[in-house]
Design a protein around this motif. Structure first.
Motif, PDB file in Angstrom:
ATOM      1  N   GLY A 164      43.845  32.744  46.358  1.00 21.27           N
ATOM      2  CA  GLY A 164      44.160  34.144  46.102  1.00 21.27           C
ATOM      3  C   GLY A 164      43.654  35.068  47.188  1.00 21.27           C
ATOM      4  N   GLY A 165      43.616  36.359  46.864  1.00 21.51           N
ATOM      5  CA  GLY A 165      43.067  37.349  47.781  1.00 21.51           C
ATOM      6  C   GLY A 165      44.073  38.122  48.589  1.00 21.51           C
ATOM      7  N   ASN A 166      45.337  37.699  48.610  1.00 19.51           N
ATOM      8  CA  ASN A 166      46.325  38.432  49.402  1.00 19.51           C
ATOM      9  C   ASN A 166      46.989  39.518  48.555  1.00 19.51           C
ATOM     10  OD1 ASN A 166      47.428  36.104  48.085  1.00 19.51           O
ATOM     11  ND2 ASN A 166      49.386  36.567  49.048  1.00 19.51           N
ATOM     12  N   THR A 167      47.403  40.587  49.217  1.00 15.42           N
ATOM     13  CA  THR A 167      48.033  41.712  48.533  1.00 15.42           C
ATOM     14  C   THR A 167      49.518  41.441  48.342  1.00 15.42           C
ATOM     15  OG1 THR A 167      46.431  43.289  49.417  1.00 15.42           O
ATOM     16  CG2 THR A 167      48.520  44.185  48.626  1.00 15.42           C
ATOM     17  N   VAL A 168      49.993  41.632  47.113  1.00 11.32           N
ATOM     18  CA  VAL A 168      51.389  41.385  46.753  1.00 11.32           C
ATOM     19  C   VAL A 168      51.995  42.704  46.257  1.00 11.32           C
ATOM     20  CG1 VAL A 168      52.944  40.071  45.259  1.00 11.32           C
ATOM     21  CG2 VAL A 168      50.843  39.012  46.111  1.00 11.32           C
ATOM     22  N   SER A 182      49.483  40.453  35.653  1.00  8.77           N
ATOM     23  CA  SER A 182      49.031  39.071  35.521  1.00  8.77           C
ATOM     24  C   SER A 182      49.885  38.131  36.362  1.00  8.77           C
ATOM     25  CB  SER A 182      49.080  38.618  34.062  1.00  8.77           C
ATOM     26  OG  SER A 182      48.211  39.398  33.271  1.00  8.77           O
ATOM     27  N   PHE A 183      49.232  37.123  36.931  1.00  6.90           N
ATOM     28  CA  PHE A 183      49.898  36.044  37.646  1.00  6.90           C
ATOM     29  C   PHE A 183      49.743  34.814  36.755  1.00  6.90           C
ATOM     30  CE2 PHE A 183      49.239  39.180  40.769  1.00  6.90           C
ATOM     31  CZ  PHE A 183      50.036  38.928  41.862  1.00  6.90           C
ATOM     32  N   GLY A 184      50.808  34.490  36.020  1.00  2.00           N
ATOM     33  CA  GLY A 184      50.670  33.481  34.987  1.00  2.00           C
ATOM     34  C   GLY A 184      49.755  34.026  33.912  1.00  2.00           C
ATOM     35  N   SER A 185      48.728  33.274  33.540  1.00  2.00           N
ATOM     36  CA  SER A 185      47.798  33.729  32.507  1.00  2.00           C
ATOM     37  C   SER A 185      46.564  34.404  33.086  1.00  2.00           C
ATOM     38  CB  SER A 185      47.357  32.528  31.655  1.00  2.00           C
ATOM     39  OG  SER A 185      46.731  31.545  32.466  1.00  2.00           O
ATOM     40  N   THR A 186      46.536  34.587  34.414  1.00  2.00           N
ATOM     41  CA  THR A 186      45.351  35.147  35.077  1.00  2.00           C
ATOM     42  C   THR A 186      45.604  36.580  35.534  1.00  2.00           C
ATOM     43  OG1 THR A 186      44.792  32.931  35.864  1.00  2.00           O
ATOM     44  CG2 THR A 186      43.640  34.782  36.883  1.00  2.00           C
ATOM     45  N   ALA A 187      44.686  37.472  35.180  1.00  2.00           N
ATOM     46  CA  ALA A 187      44.817  38.873  35.579  1.00  2.00           C
ATOM     47  C   ALA A 187      44.648  39.017  37.085  1.00  2.00           C
ATOM     48  CB  ALA A 187      43.781  39.714  34.855  1.00  2.00           C
ATOM     49  N   PRO A 204      45.078  36.753  42.156  1.00  2.00           N
ATOM     50  CA  PRO A 204      43.876  35.983  41.831  1.00  2.00           C
ATOM     51  C   PRO A 204      44.039  34.543  42.305  1.00  2.00           C
ATOM     52  CG  PRO A 204      45.304  36.068  39.923  1.00  2.00           C
ATOM     53  CD  PRO A 204      45.990  36.880  41.006  1.00  2.00           C
ATOM     54  N   ALA A 205      42.997  33.754  42.194  1.00  2.08           N
ATOM     55  CA  ALA A 205      43.114  32.327  42.486  1.00  2.08           C
ATOM     56  C   ALA A 205      44.006  31.665  41.436  1.00  2.08           C
ATOM     57  CB  ALA A 205      41.729  31.681  42.484  1.00  2.08           C
ATOM     58  N   GLY A 206      44.700  30.594  41.820  1.00  2.66           N
ATOM     59  CA  GLY A 206      45.586  29.904  40.884  1.00  2.66           C
ATOM     60  C   GLY A 206      45.846  28.475  41.339  1.00  2.66           C
ATOM     61  N   ALA A 207      46.410  27.703  40.447  1.00  3.17           N
ATOM     62  CA  ALA A 207      46.753  26.317  40.771  1.00  3.17           C
ATOM     63  C   ALA A 207      48.045  26.282  41.575  1.00  3.17           C
ATOM     64  CB  ALA A 207      46.905  25.497  39.490  1.00  3.17           C
ATOM     65  N   ALA A 208      48.193  25.268  42.443  1.00  4.28           N
ATOM     66  CA  ALA A 208      49.406  25.133  43.241  1.00  4.28           C
ATOM     67  C   ALA A 208      50.623  25.055  42.332  1.00  4.28           C
ATOM     68  CB  ALA A 208      49.319  23.891  44.110  1.00  4.28           C
ATOM     69  N   GLY A 209      51.669  25.812  42.695  1.00  7.69           N
ATOM     70  CA  GLY A 209      52.882  25.855  41.883  1.00  7.69           C
ATOM     71  C   GLY A 209      53.270  27.284  41.586  1.00  7.69           C
ATOM     72  N   ALA A 210      54.249  27.446  40.691  1.00  5.77           N
ATOM     73  CA  ALA A 210      54.790  28.766  40.379  1.00  5.77           C
ATOM     74  C   ALA A 210      54.021  29.418  39.233  1.00  5.77           C
ATOM     75  CB  ALA A 210      56.270  28.663  40.009  1.00  5.77           C
ATOM     76  N   ALA A 211      53.807  30.736  39.350  1.00  5.75           N
ATOM     77  CA  ALA A 211      53.209  31.538  38.280  1.00  5.75           C
ATOM     78  C   ALA A 211      54.089  32.770  38.071  1.00  5.75           C
ATOM     79  CB  ALA A 211      51.790  31.958  38.642  1.00  5.75           C
ATOM     80  N   GLN A 212      54.374  33.101  36.817  1.00  3.79           N
ATOM     81  CA  GLN A 212      55.205  34.256  36.509  1.00  3.79           C
ATOM     82  C   GLN A 212      54.370  35.537  36.612  1.00  3.79           C
ATOM     83  OE1 GLN A 212      58.580  34.079  35.851  1.00  3.79           O
ATOM     84  NE2 GLN A 212      58.325  31.919  36.380  1.00  3.79           N
ATOM     85  N   VAL A 213      54.910  36.532  37.330  1.00  2.00           N
ATOM     86  CA  VAL A 213      54.216  37.811  37.485  1.00  2.00           C
ATOM     87  C   VAL A 213      54.734  38.781  36.421  1.00  2.00           C
ATOM     88  CG1 VAL A 213      53.713  39.731  39.029  1.00  2.00           C
ATOM     89  CG2 VAL A 213      53.991  37.422  39.955  1.00  2.00           C
ATOM     90  N   VAL A 214      53.834  39.328  35.600  1.00  2.00           N
ATOM     91  CA  VAL A 214      54.224  40.274  34.553  1.00  2.00           C
ATOM     92  C   VAL A 214      53.342  41.507  34.618  1.00  2.00           C
ATOM     93  CG1 VAL A 214      55.150  38.519  33.000  1.00  2.00           C
ATOM     94  CG2 VAL A 214      52.750  39.149  32.833  1.00  2.00           C
ATOM     95  N   VAL A 215      53.905  42.628  34.158  1.00  2.00           N
ATOM     96  CA  VAL A 215      53.201  43.907  34.126  1.00  2.00           C
ATOM     97  C   VAL A 215      53.158  44.393  32.685  1.00  2.00           C
ATOM     98  CG1 VAL A 215      53.250  46.323  34.854  1.00  2.00           C
ATOM     99  CG2 VAL A 215      53.880  44.521  36.471  1.00  2.00           C
ATOM    100  N   THR A 216      51.997  44.851  32.247  1.00  2.00           N
ATOM    101  CA  THR A 216      51.845  45.411  30.912  1.00  2.00           C
ATOM    102  C   THR A 216      51.612  46.908  31.030  1.00  2.00           C
ATOM    103  OG1 THR A 216      50.918  43.360  30.037  1.00  2.00           O
ATOM    104  CG2 THR A 216      50.487  45.359  28.782  1.00  2.00           C
ATOM    105  N   GLY A 217      52.365  47.674  30.254  1.00  2.00           N
ATOM    106  CA  GLY A 217      52.220  49.121  30.240  1.00  2.00           C
ATOM    107  C   GLY A 217      52.274  49.642  28.821  1.00  2.00           C
ATOM    108  N   PRO A 218      52.309  50.957  28.657  1.00  2.00           N
ATOM    109  CA  PRO A 218      52.375  51.532  27.313  1.00  2.00           C
ATOM    110  C   PRO A 218      53.599  51.063  26.517  1.00  2.00           C
ATOM    111  CG  PRO A 218      51.825  53.216  28.921  1.00  2.00           C
ATOM    112  CD  PRO A 218      52.209  51.995  29.692  1.00  2.00           C
ATOM    113  N   GLY A 219      54.676  50.718  27.233  1.00  2.00           N
ATOM    114  CA  GLY A 219      55.887  50.283  26.555  1.00  2.00           C
ATOM    115  C   GLY A 219      55.912  48.808  26.209  1.00  2.00           C
ATOM    116  N   GLY A 220      54.898  48.058  26.645  1.00  2.00           N
ATOM    117  CA  GLY A 220      54.863  46.627  26.371  1.00  2.00           C
ATOM    118  C   GLY A 220      54.691  45.825  27.653  1.00  2.00           C
ATOM    119  N   THR A 221      55.010  44.542  27.586  1.00  2.00           N
ATOM    120  CA  THR A 221      54.852  43.625  28.717  1.00  2.00           C
ATOM    121  C   THR A 221      56.210  43.172  29.218  1.00  2.00           C
ATOM    122  OG1 THR A 221      52.717  42.841  27.899  1.00  2.00           O
ATOM    123  CG2 THR A 221      53.862  41.416  29.464  1.00  2.00           C
TER     124      THR A 221
END
Length: 401
Positions: A164-168, A182-187, A204-221
């Protein structure tokens, strides 16, 4: 107010003390509903019919009730589907009888104290005013926004190292007020809402492979669907050849793993003159110029930088003396060459002819002179560091009588 008794059928008047009810309805011979007029203190309620005025002493007490006041709501937004529990703060809330979001009544609420009420938001849209009604009246409104669910449409870059550590950069919509990325289950390590359509997040740090990126806001996730790929750092297992001249230009083959997407190959701090990713396990690179000595070869990919194997830059050999300096045209005599950088000698030339040789040390070697025509010829030594300067060796004819 509901008045109960008997013989109400022909009632012509209902009074609260000396004041007539604002209005009344005879529901039955035993029941009247009436709207109390303004008043103070405790008064007697009476009913008048053609038969007279009721004489029972039934009282109605006027009490001082303050108008409720709302000062804040938290959270101040939620999803269109409703269901968010909000906390209302203010004063005069203890007698709350209804909470409304715009014109819609909250499905439930709880009076916590005279200064706090919690309520469950109904479904809605846009921005509405929340009001509270008590016996003292209806409060002022505080704004509550029905927010849309965030939508993530892209991430850039789409890949990065497992540590991890890079800006996306996330692009999409409805990012205002975002509370989590969140990147997968990791904030995300951190994030900044740049605008309603852009978020900068640190992966954040993560395991090799794909992680789904999601955003949570007042309207939900947001819904999953935009992946970020965690990549292993490259691993370097061999560098062939392991040395070359300080002038550079040597073709070098790197073997290892996780080379796909390589963005740089370096010899020490200097980028390779050029490189080609042949496969995930092989890169060919051209060594750049450098000073004599060992450097570390590294490969950089979106997964990070790996390597650490040595490549040795060699200075060209230098010849300072030879002995003997002359010999017969038939060749066969042994010539001793002295100088520096001779340990890696691969060839000794007498002009254009190759000679057999033996390396004695880094500063000396012996060579067997090949036959050739009479006259001077230049002797050179070649190593992985290049070709030396030339020293003159003379072939002489045998004496004749």
């Amino acid at each position: 107010m509901t008045v109960t008794g008997a013989n109400f059928t022909s009632a012509t008047q209902v009074r609260f003390g000396a004041n007539p009810a604002t209005s009344f309805t005879v529901n039955s011979d035993t029941r009247i509903t009436a709207v109390a007029p303004a008043g103070t203190g405790t008064v007697q309620v009476t009913v008048t019919t053609p038969a007279g005025i009721s004489s029972e002493f039934v009282t109605y007490a006027y009490t001082s009730v303050s108008l409720p006041v709302l000062s804040s709501v938290a959270p101040s937004s939620g999803p269109p589907a409703g269901g968010t529990t909000v906390t209302l703060r203010g004063s005069g809330l203890s007698g709350t009888t209804v909470v409304r979001f715009g014109a819609t009544v909250a499905p439930s609420f709880t009076v916590v104290s005279d200064t706090q009420v919690t309520a469950v938001a109904p479904a809605g849209s846009g921005t509405v005013q929340i009001t509270v009604t008590t016996p003292g009246g209806t409060s002022n409104g505080v704004a509550y926004a029905y927010a849309s669910v965030p939508v993530v449409s892209s991430v850039s870059p789409q890949q990065g190292p497992v540590f991890g550590g890079n800006t996306v950069i996330l692009t999409g919509s409805n990012f205002s007020g975002a509370t989590a990325v969140s990147f997968g289950s990791t904030a995300a390590t951190s994030f900044t809402v740049d605008s309603p359509t852009r978020i900068s997040a640190v992966a954040p740090a993560g395991a090799a492979g794909a992680a789904q990126v999601v955003v949570t806001g007042p309207g939900g996730t947001s819904s999953p669907g935009v992946p970020y790929f965690y990549l292993d750092a490259p691993v370097l297992s061999s560098v062939t050849p392991g040395s070359g001249p300080v002038a550079g230009g040597t073709g070098v083959t790197l073997t290892g793993s996780h080379f796909l997407g390589a963005t740089a190959v370096r010899f020490g701090a200097t980028p390779a003159a050029s490189f080609t990713v042949v496969s995930d396990t092989r890169i060919t690179a051209v060594a750049p110029p450098s000073t004599a000595g060992a450097v570390q070869v590294t490969v950089t990919t979106p997964g990070g930088t790996g390597g650490g194997l040595s490549y040795l830059y060699l200075a060209a050999p230098v010849l300072t003396a030879l002995s003997p300096a002359a010999g017969p045209v038939s060749g066969g005599d042994t010539v001793t060459l002295t100088g520096s950088g001779l340990a890696g000698t691969t060839s000794v030339q007498f002009g254009t002819r190759t000679a057999a040789f033996t390396v004695v040390s880094d500063t000396a070697l012996t060579a067997v002179a090949p036959p050739g025509p009479a006259g001077p010829v230049g002797i050179t030594v070649t190593t992985p560091g290049g070709t030396s300067n030339a020293l003159t060796y003379s072939r002489v004819l045998p004496p004749t009588i």
